[in-house]
Motif scaffolding. Structure first.
Motif, PDB file in Angstrom:
ATOM      1  N   GLU A   1      -2.598   1.447  14.782  1.00 42.25           N
ATOM      2  CA  GLU A   1      -2.786   2.773  14.263  1.00 42.25           C
ATOM      3  C   GLU A   1      -4.324   2.905  13.486  1.00 42.25           C
ATOM      4  N   VAL A   2      -4.691   1.710  13.046  1.00 46.98           N
ATOM      5  CA  VAL A   2      -6.106   1.741  12.580  1.00 46.98           C
ATOM      6  C   VAL A   2      -7.220   1.828  13.603  1.00 46.98           C
ATOM      7  N   LEU A   3      -6.685   1.411  14.691  1.00 43.65           N
ATOM      8  CA  LEU A   3      -7.676   1.656  16.079  1.00 43.65           C
ATOM      9  C   LEU A   3      -7.580   2.854  16.746  1.00 43.65           C
ATOM     10  N   CYS A   4      -6.743   3.775  16.545  1.00 39.38           N
ATOM     11  CA  CYS A   4      -6.583   5.026  16.826  1.00 39.38           C
ATOM     12  C   CYS A   4      -6.741   6.248  15.999  1.00 39.38           C
ATOM     13  N   HIS A   5      -7.138   5.689  14.826  1.00 37.64           N
ATOM     14  CA  HIS A   5      -7.086   6.735  13.644  1.00 37.64           C
ATOM     15  C   HIS A   5      -5.712   7.554  13.234  1.00 37.64           C
ATOM     16  N   THR A   6      -4.564   6.773  13.332  1.00 40.02           N
ATOM     17  CA  THR A   6      -3.556   7.376  12.751  1.00 40.02           C
ATOM     18  C   THR A   6      -2.799   6.574  11.793  1.00 40.02           C
ATOM     19  N   SER A   7      -3.587   5.793  11.097  1.00 39.89           N
ATOM     20  CA  SER A   7      -3.113   5.058   9.987  1.00 39.89           C
ATOM     21  C   SER A   7      -2.859   5.737   8.744  1.00 39.89           C
ATOM     22  N   GLY A   8      -3.423   6.805   8.372  1.00 40.06           N
ATOM     23  CA  GLY A   8      -3.638   7.530   7.131  1.00 40.06           C
ATOM     24  C   GLY A   8      -4.602   7.068   6.248  1.00 40.06           C
TER      25      GLY A   8
ATOM     26  N   GLN B   1       0.809  -1.203  -0.056  1.00 41.23           N
ATOM     27  CA  GLN B   1      -0.086  -0.199   0.121  1.00 41.23           C
ATOM     28  C   GLN B   1       0.866   1.488   0.089  1.00 41.23           C
ATOM     29  N   MET B   2       0.508   2.387  -0.755  1.00 43.12           N
ATOM     30  CA  MET B   2       1.214   3.567  -0.805  1.00 43.12           C
ATOM     31  C   MET B   2       0.604   4.628  -0.130  1.00 43.12           C
ATOM     32  N   VAL B   3       1.337   5.709  -0.235  1.00 44.30           N
ATOM     33  CA  VAL B   3       1.014   6.827   0.509  1.00 44.30           C
ATOM     34  C   VAL B   3       0.912   8.040  -0.588  1.00 44.30           C
ATOM     35  N   VAL B   4       0.019   9.096  -0.326  1.00 46.69           N
ATOM     36  CA  VAL B   4       0.190  10.122  -1.159  1.00 46.69           C
ATOM     37  C   VAL B   4       1.123  11.380  -0.960  1.00 46.69           C
ATOM     38  N   ALA B   5       2.271  11.537  -2.028  1.00 43.89           N
ATOM     39  CA  ALA B   5       3.358  12.273  -1.667  1.00 43.89           C
ATOM     40  C   ALA B   5       2.967  13.534  -1.938  1.00 43.89           C
TER      41      ALA B   5
ATOM     42  N   PRO C   1       1.640   7.010   8.115  1.00 44.29           N
ATOM     43  CA  PRO C   1       1.290   6.180   9.315  1.00 44.29           C
ATOM     44  C   PRO C   1       1.699   6.622  10.582  1.00 44.29           C
ATOM     45  N   GLY C   2       0.979   6.735  11.334  1.00 43.91           N
ATOM     46  CA  GLY C   2       1.513   7.258  12.890  1.00 43.91           C
ATOM     47  C   GLY C   2       1.758   8.597  13.118  1.00 43.91           C
ATOM     48  N   THR C   3       1.571   9.420  11.986  1.00 42.45           N
ATOM     49  CA  THR C   3       1.818  10.708  12.312  1.00 42.45           C
ATOM     50  C   THR C   3       0.808  11.795  12.139  1.00 42.45           C
ATOM     51  N   HIS C   4      -0.253  11.553  11.868  1.00 43.28           N
ATOM     52  CA  HIS C   4      -1.424  12.455  11.950  1.00 43.28           C
ATOM     53  C   HIS C   4      -2.893  11.610  12.423  1.00 43.28           C
ATOM     54  N   TYR C   5      -3.749  12.199  13.067  1.00 47.81           N
ATOM     55  CA  TYR C   5      -5.018  12.058  13.505  1.00 47.81           C
ATOM     56  C   TYR C   5      -5.812  12.244  12.228  1.00 47.81           C
TER      57      TYR C   5
ATOM     58  N   ARG D   1       6.442   4.912  -1.053  1.00 45.82           N
ATOM     59  CA  ARG D   1       6.336   4.028   0.011  1.00 45.82           C
ATOM     60  C   ARG D   1       6.050   4.482   1.359  1.00 45.82           C
ATOM     61  N   PRO D   2       5.014   4.266   2.254  1.00 45.38           N
ATOM     62  CA  PRO D   2       5.229   4.828   3.494  1.00 45.38           C
ATOM     63  C   PRO D   2       6.594   4.441   4.338  1.00 45.38           C
ATOM     64  N   GLY D   3       6.739   4.963   5.444  1.00 44.99           N
ATOM     65  CA  GLY D   3       7.944   4.645   6.101  1.00 44.99           C
ATOM     66  C   GLY D   3       7.646   3.328   6.905  1.00 44.99           C
ATOM     67  N   HIS D   4       6.634   3.001   7.134  1.00 44.12           N
ATOM     68  CA  HIS D   4       6.176   1.359   7.443  1.00 44.12           C
ATOM     69  C   HIS D   4       4.756   1.275   7.084  1.00 44.12           C
TER      70      HIS D   4
END
Length: 367
Positions: free
Chosen positions: A121-128, A97-101, A161-165, A112-115
């Motif tokens: 992350e999916v349970l606390c809304h920080t997955s992106g 899975q990719m992330v928007v750059a 992932p892990g950086t924004h809510y 590619r995301p950092g991880h």
């Protein structure tokens, strides 16, 4: 003013009803062992003048999310899931899975995301993950969970992932699918066998029966002028609600329940993961549920599918239902309405109820 002399809740809520700002509500308060008070106010159906009753059924929408999180933590307790595992360990469709750059009106650049996104992350809304898939229109419940989650895997992450809510029902549906895959049973069966039945939540379902539907409170929104109530269907769901062939469970928001059923779930949380002497969650998993999971760099204070405050935790639903758990005084408040917005000050009614409950029942208790 002493608790016994405190004005009644019905009296506190009467101005909202008389001004046409609140159709009706069930307001319930529990401590760790029993119901302290329950009030059914005004109407379940305004046009037919059908009184609200304490056993009225409500779509609790996103209050489903913490129930799904509890299911995941049960599997964590069994060593079958780890919060920091990548989602793609359980759902291989998420590999790569990719992330928007970069994105503008003409193009989108992916990287590619950092991880890979994790279960935590999916349970606390920080997955992106975005809020939902484009396939979840016009309603959210017409795709089987496996198919719905595969559609999420084809969508790029909106943030690292892990950086924004970013509040994401898609993320919680992913968690529900993990429950299915790891447990080897349909998500709704796991919820029934492992959570609802042990807690005695007999009126909690994704598919209200005909008899339950007769107890379903009507939903309302402000009219075009914003000054009166207008009856509305639950636009996010397909009808008939009892259709098990074409409607599917939504881990992020599909449940119907009553105030008493929801209170049983809240009492389990008040008791640190126990109910009637039976432990449903380990102490460690309960702590994970209710501690801050969002990074310090974001303002949102969120656990695992629970909004955290200075005095407790809870969650609301799309039609203004709410549950608020206060471990200090040892009480939980459950507010059941069906409103997509309120005329005037109707939205303040829940706060009036919560203040009344704390005033009347909120003395700190010894553990």
């Amino acid at each position: 003013m002493g608790a016994d002399a405190a004005p009644s809740l019905a009296g506190r809520l009467r101005p909202f009803v008389e001004k046409g700002q609140l159709a009706g509500a069930v307001a319930l308060v529990v401590d760790r062992e029993k119901v302290l008070s329950v009030d059914a106010v005004s109407f379940a159906d305004v046009a037919r003048r059908k009184p609200m009753k304490s056993d009225a059924l409500f779509w609790i929408a996103s209050q489903t999310k913490p129930m799904t999180a509890v299911a995941v933590m049960m599997l964590v307790d069994e060593g079958k899931v780890a919060l920091d595992d990548a989602v793609d360990k359980y759902l291989p469709e998420f590999r790569g899975q990719m992330v928007v750059a970069e994105k503008n009106g003409d193009h989108t650049v992916l990287r590619r995301p950092g991880h890979p996104i994790t279960v935590r992350e999916v349970l606390c809304h920080t997955s992106g993950m975005p809020f939902q898939s484009p396939l979840e229109t016009p309603t959210h419940d017409t795709l089987a969970l496996a198919s719905l989650v595969r559609s999420y895997a084809m969508i790029p992450l909106q943030t690292e992932p892990g950086t924004h809510y970013q509040y994401s029902s898609a993320g919680i549906n992913i968690a529900g699918r993990i429950v299915e895959v790891v447990s080897g049973m349909p998500y709704e069966d796991f919820m029934r066998r492992r959570l609802f039945d042990p807690l005695g939540m007999k009126d909690t379902t994704f598919w209200p029966t005909e008899s339950q539907t007769r107890r379903l409170a009507k939903a309302y929104r402000p009219d075009a002028g914003g000054v009166a109530l207008k009856e509305m269907p639950i636009a996010q769901l397909a009808y008939p609600l009892s259709d098990r062939t074409h409607r599917f469970p939504i881990p992020a928001g599909g449940l119907f329940s009553t105030a008493r059923d929801t209170a049983r779930f809240c009492q389990m949380l008040l008791n640190g993961g126990q109910s009637n002497g039976r432990r449903l969650l380990s102490e460690k998993s309960f702590v994970e549920l209710t501690r801050r999971q969002t990074p310090a760099s974001v303002k949102e204070n969120y656990g695992l599918c629970l909004a955290l405050g200075p005095d407790g935790f809870g969650h609301g639903g799309a039609l203004a239902t709410g549950m608020d758990i206060r471990p200090g005084p040892g009480i939980a408040t459950i507010w059941m309405v069906q409103h997509a917005g309120f005329p005037g000050d109707g939205g303040k009614a829940q706060g009036v109820f919560r203040d009344w409950a704390l005033e009347r029942h909120g003395k700190p208790v010894a553990r």
